[in-house]
Write a protein that holds these residues in place. Structure first.
Motif, short mmCIF file in Angstrom:
data_model
loop_
_atom_site.label_atom_id
_atom_site.label_comp_id
_atom_site.label_asym_id
_atom_site.label_seq_id
_atom_site.Cartn_x
_atom_site.Cartn_y
_atom_site.Cartn_z
N GLU A 73 25.90 -16.91 28.69
CA GLU A 73 24.80 -15.73 28.48
C GLU A 73 23.61 -16.08 28.93
N GLU A 76 20.56 -10.28 29.27
CA GLU A 76 21.63 -9.13 29.20
C GLU A 76 23.04 -9.61 29.71
N ARG A 77 23.23 -10.54 30.46
CA ARG A 77 24.30 -10.86 31.39
C ARG A 77 24.97 -11.95 30.57
N ARG A 78 26.41 -11.56 30.64
CA ARG A 78 27.49 -12.34 30.02
C ARG A 78 28.48 -12.47 31.06
N ASP A 108 30.31 -9.39 31.89
CA ASP A 108 29.81 -8.55 33.34
C ASP A 108 30.57 -8.78 34.34
N ASP A 143 22.02 -16.96 39.09
CA ASP A 143 21.18 -15.59 38.99
C ASP A 143 20.97 -14.81 40.06
N LEU A 146 24.33 -13.24 41.20
CA LEU A 146 24.61 -11.98 40.46
C LEU A 146 23.54 -10.79 40.73
N CYS A 150 24.81 -7.18 41.93
CA CYS A 150 24.51 -5.91 41.34
C CYS A 150 23.83 -5.02 42.36
#
Length: 152
Positions: A73, A76-78, A108, A143, A146, A150
């Motif tokens: 984590e 807010e990302r998991r 996520d 990071d 992701l 997104c």
């Protein structure tokens, strides 16, 4: 003392966990990848790579992991990782495990991380299930990876 410990169990557990995590950051077990690693050592290595990148990452208990090797984590990302130390390309089964693990852990993204490449079938299945197929060297840049996922 036992009554005090019982009342403060959660707090004590949290302090111990933070102390262990800090020690792992200061002196990781594995600084670099080795072909001689066991699968369990590879899971620990992957969690350490994520911690070096600023993630809160932990290896799960193998007997009850529901297909999850590492939970990480950050903000807010998991994400959940399925770690595969393979001599051959990684196939569909690993993607299926990561898909189920992502749903079970309400993450996520599911991630399969390996030292090898992936089959075409694994890439096709991953593309439709919020599963990323990464090489272990990609973990330090998770990071950015992701963020691109997104934005797409």
């Amino acid at each position: 003392e036992q009554a005090s410990l019982a009342r403060n169990h959660t707090e004590v557990f949290e302090i111990i966990g933070q102390s262990v995590a800090a020690a792992q950051r200061r002196q990781p077990a594995f600084q670099t990848f080795s072909d001689d690693m066991t699968p369990a050592e590879f899971e620990t290595f992957c969690a350490e790579e994520l911690r070096r990148a600023g993630w809160d990452a932990r290896v799960t208990m193998q007997s009850r992991d529901q297909g999850v090797d590492v939970i990480a984590e950050k903000g807010e990302r998991r994400v959940v990782l399925q770690c595969k130390l393979y001599a051959r390309p990684v196939g569909n089964k690993s993607v299926q495990e990561a898909t189920a693990a992502r749903a079970h852990e309400r993450a996520d993204f599911g991630i399969v991380v390996s030292n090898n490449r992936y089959t075409d079938a694994a890439e096709q299945l991953a593309a439709t299930n919020h599963v990323l197929l990464l090489h272990y060297r990609d973990l330090r840049n998770l990071d950015d990876i992701l963020d691109r996922q997104c934005a797409a």
